[in-house]
Write a protein that holds these residues in place. Structure first.
Motif, mmCIF file in Angstrom:
data_model
loop_
_atom_site.group_PDB
_atom_site.id
_atom_site.type_symbol
_atom_site.label_atom_id
_atom_site.label_comp_id
_atom_site.label_asym_id
_atom_site.label_seq_id
_atom_site.Cartn_x
_atom_site.Cartn_y
_atom_site.Cartn_z
ATOM 1 N N LEU A 55 38.977 48.730 30.082
ATOM 2 C CA LEU A 55 37.875 48.231 30.918
ATOM 3 C C LEU A 55 38.031 48.677 32.369
ATOM 4 O O LEU A 55 37.708 47.950 33.300
ATOM 5 C CB LEU A 55 37.751 46.709 30.832
ATOM 6 C CG LEU A 55 37.450 46.114 29.464
ATOM 7 C CD1 LEU A 55 37.206 44.615 29.575
ATOM 8 C CD2 LEU A 55 36.252 46.769 28.803
ATOM 9 N N GLY A 56 38.552 49.863 32.534
ATOM 10 C CA GLY A 56 38.683 50.441 33.866
ATOM 11 C C GLY A 56 39.879 49.967 34.660
ATOM 12 O O GLY A 56 40.070 50.382 35.800
ATOM 13 N N THR A 57 40.692 49.074 34.097
ATOM 14 C CA THR A 57 41.850 48.575 34.837
ATOM 15 C C THR A 57 42.876 49.694 34.980
ATOM 16 O O THR A 57 43.053 50.511 34.071
ATOM 17 C CB THR A 57 42.500 47.368 34.128
ATOM 18 O OG1 THR A 57 42.841 47.739 32.790
ATOM 19 C CG2 THR A 57 41.578 46.178 34.116
ATOM 20 N N PRO A 58 43.548 49.746 36.115
ATOM 21 C CA PRO A 58 44.558 50.789 36.319
ATOM 22 C C PRO A 58 45.707 50.685 35.310
ATOM 23 O O PRO A 58 46.131 49.583 34.948
ATOM 24 C CB PRO A 58 45.069 50.520 37.741
ATOM 25 C CG PRO A 58 43.998 49.699 38.394
ATOM 26 C CD PRO A 58 43.370 48.902 37.294
ATOM 27 N N TRP B 178 33.288 48.509 36.410
ATOM 28 C CA TRP B 178 34.241 47.648 35.706
ATOM 29 C C TRP B 178 34.794 46.572 36.634
ATOM 30 O O TRP B 178 34.972 45.424 36.230
ATOM 31 C CB TRP B 178 35.388 48.460 35.130
ATOM 32 C CG TRP B 178 35.000 49.305 33.962
ATOM 33 C CD1 TRP B 178 35.029 50.665 33.894
ATOM 34 C CD2 TRP B 178 34.526 48.860 32.688
ATOM 35 N NE1 TRP B 178 34.606 51.087 32.660
ATOM 36 C CE2 TRP B 178 34.290 49.997 31.896
ATOM 37 C CE3 TRP B 178 34.277 47.608 32.140
ATOM 38 C CZ2 TRP B 178 33.814 49.922 30.586
ATOM 39 C CZ3 TRP B 178 33.808 47.536 30.830
ATOM 40 C CH2 TRP B 178 33.580 48.678 30.076
ATOM 41 N N ALA B 179 35.081 46.940 37.864
ATOM 42 C CA ALA B 179 35.609 45.968 38.827
ATOM 43 C C ALA B 179 34.581 44.877 39.101
ATOM 44 O O ALA B 179 34.920 43.688 39.159
ATOM 45 C CB ALA B 179 36.005 46.668 40.127
ATOM 46 N N TRP B 180 33.328 45.270 39.236
ATOM 47 C CA TRP B 180 32.269 44.283 39.463
ATOM 48 C C TRP B 180 32.081 43.387 38.239
ATOM 49 O O TRP B 180 31.854 42.187 38.372
ATOM 50 C CB TRP B 180 30.955 44.963 39.845
ATOM 51 C CG TRP B 180 30.983 45.475 41.253
ATOM 52 C CD1 TRP B 180 31.008 46.769 41.661
ATOM 53 C CD2 TRP B 180 31.012 44.686 42.444
ATOM 54 N NE1 TRP B 180 31.068 46.844 43.036
ATOM 55 C CE2 TRP B 180 31.066 45.579 43.542
ATOM 56 C CE3 TRP B 180 31.019 43.315 42.705
ATOM 57 C CZ2 TRP B 180 31.100 45.146 44.862
ATOM 58 C CZ3 TRP B 180 31.058 42.880 44.021
ATOM 59 C CH2 TRP B 180 31.100 43.798 45.078
ATOM 60 N N LEU B 181 32.211 43.953 37.051
ATOM 61 C CA LEU B 181 32.101 43.156 35.830
ATOM 62 C C LEU B 181 33.245 42.140 35.746
ATOM 63 O O LEU B 181 33.042 40.981 35.364
ATOM 64 C CB LEU B 181 32.096 44.054 34.593
ATOM 65 C CG LEU B 181 31.947 43.331 33.250
ATOM 66 C CD1 LEU B 181 30.625 42.568 33.185
ATOM 67 C CD2 LEU B 181 32.048 44.331 32.104
ATOM 68 N N CYS B 182 34.433 42.555 36.117
ATOM 69 C CA CYS B 182 35.586 41.654 36.143
ATOM 70 C C CYS B 182 35.336 40.500 37.116
ATOM 71 O O CYS B 182 35.518 39.330 36.772
ATOM 72 C CB CYS B 182 36.845 42.417 36.535
ATOM 73 S SG CYS B 182 38.330 41.401 36.658
ATOM 74 N N ILE B 183 34.883 40.819 38.316
ATOM 75 C CA ILE B 183 34.599 39.787 39.323
ATOM 76 C C ILE B 183 33.516 38.845 38.813
ATOM 77 O O ILE B 183 33.636 37.620 38.933
ATOM 78 C CB ILE B 183 34.187 40.433 40.663
ATOM 79 C CG1 ILE B 183 35.401 41.103 41.306
ATOM 80 C CG2 ILE B 183 33.581 39.402 41.609
ATOM 81 C CD1 ILE B 183 35.070 41.970 42.502
ATOM 82 N N ALA B 184 32.465 39.390 38.229
ATOM 83 C CA ALA B 184 31.375 38.559 37.718
ATOM 84 C C ALA B 184 31.863 37.642 36.607
ATOM 85 O O ALA B 184 31.458 36.470 36.531
ATOM 86 C CB ALA B 184 30.229 39.433 37.224
ATOM 87 N N SER B 185 32.744 38.152 35.733
ATOM 88 C CA SER B 185 33.277 37.337 34.644
ATOM 89 C C SER B 185 34.045 36.134 35.180
ATOM 90 O O SER B 185 33.897 35.019 34.689
ATOM 91 C CB SER B 185 34.207 38.172 33.762
ATOM 92 O OG SER B 185 33.499 39.192 33.128
ATOM 93 N N TYR B 186 34.856 36.368 36.185
ATOM 94 C CA TYR B 186 35.632 35.278 36.755
ATOM 95 C C TYR B 186 34.793 34.397 37.671
ATOM 96 O O TYR B 186 35.012 33.185 37.751
ATOM 97 C CB TYR B 186 36.883 35.819 37.460
ATOM 98 C CG TYR B 186 37.956 36.144 36.457
ATOM 99 C CD1 TYR B 186 38.931 35.224 36.130
ATOM 100 C CD2 TYR B 186 37.969 37.366 35.785
ATOM 101 C CE1 TYR B 186 39.900 35.492 35.176
ATOM 102 C CE2 TYR B 186 38.926 37.661 34.827
ATOM 103 C CZ TYR B 186 39.888 36.710 34.530
ATOM 104 O OH TYR B 186 40.831 36.979 33.574
ATOM 105 N N ALA B 187 33.815 34.966 38.352
ATOM 106 C CA ALA B 187 32.938 34.165 39.216
ATOM 107 C C ALA B 187 32.123 33.175 38.392
ATOM 108 O O ALA B 187 31.840 32.064 38.850
ATOM 109 C CB ALA B 187 32.023 35.074 40.028
ATOM 110 N N ALA B 188 31.762 33.558 37.173
ATOM 111 C CA ALA B 188 31.007 32.648 36.304
ATOM 112 C C ALA B 188 31.778 31.354 36.069
ATOM 113 O O ALA B 188 31.190 30.271 35.970
ATOM 114 C CB ALA B 188 30.690 33.326 34.979
#
Length: 174
Positions: A42-45, A140-150
């Protein structure tokens, strides 16, 4: 009770809606964690995944955390589903007996407090756990942030569902 309805039948629609929102708000982080734990980048390093041991020994941790999170979220149904505040018939301890209002509301309020603390700690320490920290902000970074922001919606939605349930259970029921 004279009308034969459990408290959850009488929970106002807004409280039921908040209960469903609370459950839904918990799920994006679960999905994100499990997918990354299962080996999708998912784009993670690569370096971050190696440090977290994903996939590998770190997968057990993220799956366990996700199972606990799903179970905690699903407990919201006790507040909004008919009969969910009754001890199951198969239980050897007081089968079919309704849980006291104090137990249900107190447990839920404790959950709201714990979730609030976890959300505040997560926001305060995001830079330490963000897999994309210091990297270019990709989709991917924005999707990660959105997942946790939810998940930040979970505590207030659970609090509202708790208030709705508590208001319907003000009058003692058998």
């Amino acid at each position: 009770m004279a009308d034969g309805l459990d408290g959850a039948h009488r929970v106002p629609p807004w409280a039921r809606w908040c209960g469903w929102v609370a459950v839904a708000a918990a799920m994006p982080t679960v999905v994100w964690r499990v997918v990354v734990g299962a080996g999708a980048s998912l784009g993670t390093p690569e370096h971050w995944r190696q440090v977290q041991r994903l996939p590998g020994s770190g997968t057990g941790y993220v799956v366990s955390l996700s199972v606990i999170q799903v179970c905690a979220a699903l407990l919201t149904f006790v507040l909004i589903r008919p009969g969910a505040d009754r001890i199951p018939q198969w239980s050897p301890l007081a089968p079919g007996r309704r849980l006291s209002r104090r137990v249900v509301v107190g447990s839920s309020a404790a959950g709201v407090c714990a979730l609030t603390v976890l959300c505040i700690a997560s926001v305060a320490n995001w830079a330490k756990v963000d897999p994309f920290a210091g990297a270019e902000m990709t989709g991917w970074a924005w999707l990660c942030i959105a997942s946790y922001a939810a998940a930040l919606v979970w505590p207030p939605a659970l609090a509202a569902a708790t208030v709705g349930y508590a208001r319907t259970r003000r009058v003692p029921v058998p």
